[in-house]
Design an enzyme around this catalytic site. Structure first.
Site, short mmCIF file in Angstrom:
data_model
loop_
_atom_site.label_atom_id
_atom_site.label_comp_id
_atom_site.label_asym_id
_atom_site.label_seq_id
_atom_site.Cartn_x
_atom_site.Cartn_y
_atom_site.Cartn_z
N ARG A 64 1.00 -1.32 0.10
CA ARG A 64 -0.04 0.11 0.09
C ARG A 64 0.94 1.38 0.27
O ARG A 64 0.55 2.44 -0.34
CB ARG A 64 -1.07 0.01 1.36
CG ARG A 64 -1.54 1.23 1.50
CD ARG A 64 -2.68 1.39 2.52
NE ARG A 64 -2.87 0.37 3.49
CZ ARG A 64 -2.03 0.41 4.89
NH1 ARG A 64 -1.26 1.50 5.00
NH2 ARG A 64 -2.32 -0.28 5.72
N TYR A 117 -14.97 20.82 -11.21
CA TYR A 117 -15.66 19.32 -11.43
C TYR A 117 -16.70 19.10 -10.52
O TYR A 117 -16.42 19.26 -9.23
CB TYR A 117 -14.51 18.50 -11.44
CG TYR A 117 -14.85 17.23 -11.59
CD1 TYR A 117 -15.20 16.73 -12.80
CD2 TYR A 117 -14.39 16.20 -10.77
CE1 TYR A 117 -15.61 15.43 -13.08
CE2 TYR A 117 -14.47 14.81 -10.83
CZ TYR A 117 -15.24 14.51 -12.19
OH TYR A 117 -15.62 13.02 -12.35
N ASP A 189 -6.48 22.08 -10.67
CA ASP A 189 -6.85 20.76 -11.34
C ASP A 189 -6.56 20.95 -12.75
O ASP A 189 -6.90 21.67 -13.44
CB ASP A 189 -8.27 20.55 -11.30
CG ASP A 189 -8.85 19.14 -11.51
OD1 ASP A 189 -8.17 18.70 -12.77
OD2 ASP A 189 -9.75 18.68 -11.19
N LYS A 214 -8.02 10.28 -17.66
CA LYS A 214 -8.13 10.67 -18.65
C LYS A 214 -7.06 10.71 -19.61
O LYS A 214 -6.82 9.41 -20.27
CB LYS A 214 -8.48 12.41 -18.63
CG LYS A 214 -9.60 12.57 -17.27
CD LYS A 214 -10.89 12.31 -18.12
CE LYS A 214 -11.93 12.16 -16.80
NZ LYS A 214 -12.02 13.29 -15.89
#
Ligand SMILES: *Cc1c(COP(=O)(O)O)cnc(C)c1O
Length: 398
Positions: A64, A117, A189, A214
Site C-alpha cells: 500500500r 468539476y 486541477d 483521462k
C-alpha cells in the site's frame, strides 16, 4: 495549429518534453534492462532481518505504501509537473479529496471556483462542511479579485482551468499572487491540459491534481489520480495520503505510465482535431456558440495563449434553442460519438449538460441546450459526417 511555443521546460539533461517522455520514470537497469518497469503486485514485502523490520529500513515496506511501478509513475509526474513530490490515488476524484483533506481543518475556509468539476463540489458540500469547513464559491474570472474573498481562516484556493463543461480560463498567476500575499496555498486541477500543455506550479500553484484516468491512460481503461506538491506541502500531503491508505491499482498504474510515453503525440492530434471540429461546428446554422479556449472568439483566449502550450480534445457548444426531443434524436443516432462520462481516451464522445442547477457564485446563461464534446483520434471527415447526419435529425424535429 496556432502555437508552436517550445513545449515544457527543459528537464534532466536539458532534453525537450518528447525526449523526456520516452525516458522518465524508472531505470531499466533496476529490472535487468527491461525497458519497462515490471508490474509489481503485492501487499507483504519481506525484510531480511528483525532489525531491518523494526527500523523499516528499506525503500519498499508494504504494498500500500508503494511499489517500483508506483514509484516510476510518481517520479514521472513529479518531473513533468516540476514539483517536489507526487502521490497517486485510485481515481482523479480521490486526488481532489485527498488534496483538500491535506490542507483543511475544522473552522477553516476554502475558496472554490464555481466551475469546479462537480463531484469535487460534492466533497466540499458533504465531507468538508460536515467537518466544519466553510466553503465560498467564486467566479472563475475573479483574477486578483480573489484577495477580497480571502479570510483569516482561509486554508486553500481551489482552481480548475479551464472550468469543467464551461471552459473559463482562470488567471492563475493573479490568483496565486493574491493568495501568496496571505500565505494561502492554491490548488489547480490540471486534468484538461495535462502537464504537457500547462504547469500550474510554475504559474504559482502549490498543489496540482491530474485525473490520470483521462489523458495519462488515454485509452479509457484505467482509473487513477495524481497530486503533485511543492516542497512546502509535500510532507502533509504524503501524511494524509498515507493515513487514508490510498493506493492505485497496479494495472492502472502501469497503463498510465505506458500512456505517458505517447501522450504528447496523442494530445497533439486531439488538439488539432478538436479545433478543426470546433471551427466546423461554429459554422453550423444549428449552433449558437462554441466554447473552446484555443479559438480566438473565446473570452479568455489571451489567457490561454499566455499560460498554456496547447489544447486538448474537450470543448463545449451551445445549440440554438431547440427541443429536448430534437437533441435526443441527434445524439441517439450518432454512430461514432459515444455517450458517457469521462474522456481522454482515443474515442469521440458527446454528452448534454446543464450547469444551471449547481452554480452558486455565477449564473450560467445559454442560448439553448449545451453539449460537451471529446474529440478522439478518428478521422475528422468521418466525425463531421456523423454530426452532419445528427444535425439533420435535429432539424427534422426542431
Ligand atoms: C474526470 C475528472 C476528475 C475525476 O477523475 P476520475 O478519475 O474520473 O475520478 C477530476 N477533475 C477533473 C477536471 C476531471 O475532468
Amino acid at each position: 495549429m496556432s502555437k508552436s511555443k517550445e513545449s515544457g521546460k527543459a528537464g534532466a539533461g536539458g532534453h525537450k518534453i518528447e525526449t523526456r517522455l520516452a525516458h522518465l520514470g524508472g531505470n531499466p537497469f533496476d529490472s535487468h534492462g527491461f525497458v519497462n518497469p515490471p508490474l509489481y503486485r503485492g501487499s507483504t514485502i519481506l525484510y531480511p532481518s528483525m532489525e531491518a523490520f523494526s527500523a523499516h529500513s528499506q525503500e519498499y515496506t508494504y504494498g500500500r505504501r508503494g511499489t517500483p511501478t508506483i514509484r516510476a509513475l510518481e517520479n514521472a509526474v513529479t518531473e513533468l509537473e516540476g514539483g517536489a513530490h507526487t502521490v497517486l490515488t485510485s481515481s482523479g476524484l480521490s486526488a481532489c479529496g485527498i488534496s483538500l483533506l491535506s490542507v483543511v481543518s475544522a473552522g477553516g475556509h476554502v475558496l472554490v471556483t464555481d466551475a469546479v468539476y462537480q463531484p469535487a463540489r460534492k466533497i466540499c458540500e458533504g465531507i468538508l462542511k460536515r467537518l466544519g469547513v466553510e466553503i465560498t464559491y467564486f467566479d472563475p474570472l475573479i483574477a486578483d479579485g480573489i484577495a477580497e474573498l480571502i479570510q483569516d481562516n482561509t486554508q486553500l484556493v481551489y482552481t480548475e482551468s479551464p472550468g469543467s463543461q464551461t471552459f473559463e480560463i482562470q488567471d492563475l498567476p493573479a490568483i496565486a499572487r493574491a493568495a501568496r500575499a496571505r500565505d494561502v496555498p492554491v490548488l489547480a486541477d490540471n486534468t484538461w491540459a495535462t502537464p504537457i500543455y500547462c504547469n500550474p506550479l510554475a504559474l504559482g500553484a502549490d498543489l496540482v491534481v491530474n485525473a490520470g484516468t483521462k489523458y495519462f491512460s488515454g485509452h479509457s481503461d484505467a482509473n487513477l489520480g495524481s497530486i503533485t506538491a511543492t516542497k512546502a506541502l509535500a510532507k502533509q500531503l504524503r501524511q494524509t495520503h498515507g493515513d487514508l491508505g490510498q493506493c492505485p491499482g497496479p494495472e492502472d498504474t502501469q497503463l498510465c505510465l505506458r500512456g505517458l510515453r505517447t501522450i504528447s503525440l496523442r494530445l497533439e492530434r486531439h488538439w488539432r482535431s478538436a479545433l478543426e471540429m470546433a471551427d466546423w461546428l461554429a459554422g453550423r446554422p444549428e449552433v449558437a456558440r462554441v466554447i473552446h479556449p484555443a479559438r480566438e472568439d473565446h473570452p479568455q483566449h489571451d489567457l490561454w495563449k499566455r499560460d498554456f502550450r496547447g489544447a486538448s480534445g474537450l470543448f463545449s457548444i451551445i445549440l440554438k434553442d431547440c427541443s429536448h426531443k430534437a437533441v435526443a434524436a441527434m445524439l441517439d443516432g450518432l454512430t461514432l460519438f459515444g455517450m458517457g462520462a469521462s474522456w481522454g481516451g482515443y474515442e469521440s464522445l458527446v454528452i448534454p449538460f446543464d450547469p444551471t442547477p449547481y452554480r452558486t457564485a455565477t449564473q450560467w446563461k445559454g442560448e439553448g441546450p449545451a453539449l460537451r464534446f471529446h474529440i478522439g483520434l478518428e478521422n475528422t471527415e468521418d466525425l463531421k459526417a456523423d454530426l452532419d447526419a445528427g444535425f439533420k435529425r435535429l432539424r427534422a424535429i426542431g
